[in-house]
Scaffold this motif. Structure first.
Motif, short mmCIF file in Angstrom:
data_model
loop_
_atom_site.label_atom_id
_atom_site.label_comp_id
_atom_site.label_asym_id
_atom_site.label_seq_id
_atom_site.Cartn_x
_atom_site.Cartn_y
_atom_site.Cartn_z
N ASP A 1 161.10 6.98 50.20
CA ASP A 1 162.08 7.66 50.81
C ASP A 1 162.52 7.17 52.23
OD1 ASP A 1 164.19 9.49 51.22
OD2 ASP A 1 162.98 11.13 52.17
N TRP A 2 162.34 5.77 52.29
CA TRP A 2 162.17 5.07 53.62
C TRP A 2 163.69 4.93 54.34
CZ3 TRP A 2 158.40 1.15 55.12
CH2 TRP A 2 157.45 1.20 54.31
N ASN A 3 164.57 5.44 53.73
CA ASN A 3 166.02 5.52 54.14
C ASN A 3 165.87 6.89 55.24
OD1 ASN A 3 166.95 3.28 53.16
ND2 ASN A 3 168.84 4.35 52.43
N ALA A 4 164.98 7.71 55.07
CA ALA A 4 164.96 9.04 55.85
C ALA A 4 163.99 8.82 57.13
CB ALA A 4 164.00 10.25 54.84
N THR A 5 162.99 7.95 56.56
CA THR A 5 162.00 7.54 57.89
C THR A 5 161.10 6.47 57.23
OG1 THR A 5 160.98 8.29 59.83
CG2 THR A 5 160.20 9.36 57.73
N ALA A 6 161.00 5.52 58.04
CA ALA A 6 159.67 4.54 57.71
C ALA A 6 158.45 4.93 58.36
CB ALA A 6 160.16 3.35 58.12
N PRO A 7 157.33 4.56 57.61
CA PRO A 7 156.23 4.85 58.16
C PRO A 7 156.10 4.02 59.26
CG PRO A 7 155.98 4.74 55.82
CD PRO A 7 157.38 4.29 56.06
N MET A 8 155.06 4.39 60.28
CA MET A 8 155.06 3.59 61.61
C MET A 8 154.18 2.42 61.04
SD MET A 8 154.12 6.03 64.93
CE MET A 8 154.30 4.37 65.91
N ALA B 1 164.62 3.77 66.26
CA ALA B 1 163.32 3.37 66.07
C ALA B 1 162.40 3.53 64.81
CB ALA B 1 162.35 3.91 67.20
N HIS B 2 162.68 4.86 64.20
CA HIS B 2 161.99 5.33 63.14
C HIS B 2 162.12 4.79 61.82
CE1 HIS B 2 164.25 8.63 61.17
NE2 HIS B 2 164.93 8.52 62.26
N LYS B 3 163.49 4.18 61.89
CA LYS B 3 164.09 3.47 60.45
C LYS B 3 163.39 2.41 60.27
CE LYS B 3 167.20 6.79 59.95
NZ LYS B 3 167.03 8.03 58.68
N ILE B 4 162.95 1.70 61.41
CA ILE B 4 162.35 0.60 61.56
C ILE B 4 160.83 0.21 61.28
CG2 ILE B 4 162.65 -0.09 63.62
CD1 ILE B 4 163.88 -2.90 62.73
N GLY B 5 160.15 1.40 61.56
CA GLY B 5 158.79 1.46 61.64
C GLY B 5 158.19 2.01 62.93
N GLY B 6 159.21 2.28 63.82
CA GLY B 6 158.93 2.67 65.30
C GLY B 6 158.41 4.32 65.14
N SER B 7 158.51 4.86 66.47
CA SER B 7 158.38 6.32 66.24
C SER B 7 159.41 7.16 66.19
CB SER B 7 157.56 6.58 67.67
OG SER B 7 158.31 6.60 68.76
N LYS B 8 159.55 8.30 65.82
CA LYS B 8 160.55 9.37 65.76
C LYS B 8 160.91 9.68 67.21
CE LYS B 8 159.31 11.08 61.35
NZ LYS B 8 158.09 10.59 61.31
N GLY B 9 162.13 9.92 67.74
CA GLY B 9 162.62 10.39 69.19
C GLY B 9 162.80 9.27 69.93
N THR B 10 163.27 7.92 69.31
CA THR B 10 163.50 6.78 70.27
C THR B 10 164.50 6.07 69.56
OG1 THR B 10 161.12 6.68 70.85
CG2 THR B 10 162.63 5.05 71.56
N GLY B 11 165.61 5.76 70.47
CA GLY B 11 166.77 4.81 69.69
C GLY B 11 167.44 4.10 70.83
N ALA B 12 168.61 3.37 70.55
CA ALA B 12 169.25 2.77 71.72
C ALA B 12 170.54 2.73 71.29
CB ALA B 12 168.59 1.21 72.00
N LEU B 13 171.48 2.56 72.41
CA LEU B 13 172.91 2.14 72.07
C LEU B 13 173.07 0.62 72.97
CD1 LEU B 13 175.83 2.74 71.62
CD2 LEU B 13 175.80 3.78 73.80
N ILE B 14 173.70 -0.14 72.20
CA ILE B 14 173.94 -1.29 72.89
C ILE B 14 175.39 -1.23 73.32
CG2 ILE B 14 174.29 -3.96 72.46
CD1 ILE B 14 171.49 -1.94 70.51
#
Length: 385
Positions: A9-16, A199-212
């Motif tokens: 279920d990696w599309n839901a969230t990836a393990p860190m 972040a959490h879809k690529i193996g970072g922590s939940k609660g972090t993202g970015a807008l370019i």
């Protein structure tokens, strides 16, 4: 194979990733505020700027264009603002595709009467001719289309969409939360104006993202103006541990390169071939268009997704009935509905999504389990029709 837990279920969230966890723990020990000018503050600031540079490198952007947020949902909310300008043209309405994440379908800061929906084809990609007609029928628009769908994995024709949008003096926002880390992204080659990542879809922590937020745009209004952080584009003290983990996860992804994506695609082919050998009457959604290399959304006659997810879980496998943001809610998937999928087929849709450390043994374990599960979950082929 002995019974074990298999995470698909990696599309839901990836393990860190281990690198992300190590970076997060190290950042937790720092005392400085990133906005402070003393040595402790400068050490914290360096972590943030290094992470910003990693994310920019991963999508071909400038570091100065990366704005940190609390996740993909906030990044989308930051992007969907009326009044953005590109080459002097002002976007006064919003067009979103019918298969967007709920944070985009909600319309951000646009009034509901200024939000329109672009249909998709039965394959789950944006109908370019219908989009062209929407763009021609009104003022310049901000158009929001995801890079790849979180349920089907269908990759959208972003370069072609960008050409249509810009020809109509519009602005293009791309929600790349699901595609980031699974396919290559070049914000300039694709001519994207705003890009959301998480972040959490690529193996970072939940609660972090970015807008370019590219330099081609002006007229941006932040959601949180106080504090002046992120060059005034997003107020509030930055989440240093989360950003540190995000930067480390992206660096690990860049190090892995294309080989990791190719390996996932090979495993997905084994998975789908094995499932269809047992259940030839099953449907794999969006299989006729380019998809994320890790994603399979399938349905089989008479199968109920809720029952199937529980059955997989009891056999030691974590799978999903679709988008995690909608799990637990008994209703048809908006994505499959937009694709014109019959309700009786949509109600059985189960998503299997792989990641960088999914093994061939885990795929084999699922396929062996499916041989027995399918006898309970799926109507036998001699009854079909």
């Amino acid at each position: 194979m002995a019974k074990t837990r298999v995470y698909l279920d990696w599309n839901a969230t990836a393990p860190m990733r281990p690198q992300a966890k190590a970076a997060m723990l190290q950042a937790m020990d720092l005392q400085g505020n990133p906005s402070s000018v003393h040595a402790e503050g400068r050490a914290a600031r360096k972590i943030i700027e290094d992470a910003r540079a990693n994310i920019a490198k991963a999508v071909g952007a400038r570091s100065a264009d990366v704005v940190f947020t609390s996740g993909g949902t906030e990044a989308n909310a930051l992007a969907l603002v009326p009044g953005l300008r590109r080459n002097g043209d002002v976007a006064t309405r919003l067009i979103v595709s019918a298969i967007e994440h709920s944070s985009v379908r909600s319309g951000g800061r646009f009034p509901v009467e200024d939000v329109q929906t672009a249909p998709v084809t039965s394959s789950g990609v944006v109908d370019l001719e219908r989009l062209r007609a929407l763009l021609a029928d009104g003022a310049p628009a901000l158009v929001s289309v995801m890079l790849a769908n979180n349920e089907t994995g269908a990759i959208q024709p972003i370069a072609e969409i960008a050409e249509l949008v810009h020809a109509a003096h519009g602005i293009l926002h791309v929600d790349a939360v699901q595609g980031f880390g699974k396919i290559d992204i070049d914000i300039n080659a694709l001519n994207i104006d705003l890009l959301s990542v998480s972040a959490h879809k690529i193996g970072g922590s939940k609660g972090t993202g970015a807008l370019i937020l590219t330099e081609r745009l002006s007229g941006y209004e932040p959601l949180i103006a106080a504090g002046g952080q992120e060059k005034g584009r997003r107020g509030g003290t930055e989440n240093l541990p989360g950003i540190a983990a995000f930067g480390a996860a992206v660096a690990a992804h860049l190090d892995a390169g294309a080989a990791a994506m190719a390996r996932m695609q090979k495993l997905r082919t084994k998975l789908e071939t094995g499932l269809q050998a047992v259940t030839p009457e099953m449907t794999v959604f969006s299989s006729d268009v380019p998809r994320l290399p890790n994603t399979t959304l399938f349905s089989a006659p008479s199968m109920k997704a809720e029952t199937a997810v529980i059955a997989f879980d009891l056999e030691g496998m974590a799978v999903s009935s679709g988008s995690a943001c909608s799990s637990g809610k008994v209703h048809a998937s908006p994505v499959l509905t937009a694709m014109g999928v019959a309700p009786e087929t949509a109600q059985g849709a189960v998503r299997l999504s792989l990641g960088w450390d999914t093994t061939e043994a885990e795929i084999q374990y699922l396929l062996e389990a499916w041989r027995s599960l399918s006898n309970v979950l799926v109507r036998s082929s001699d009854v079909v029709g």
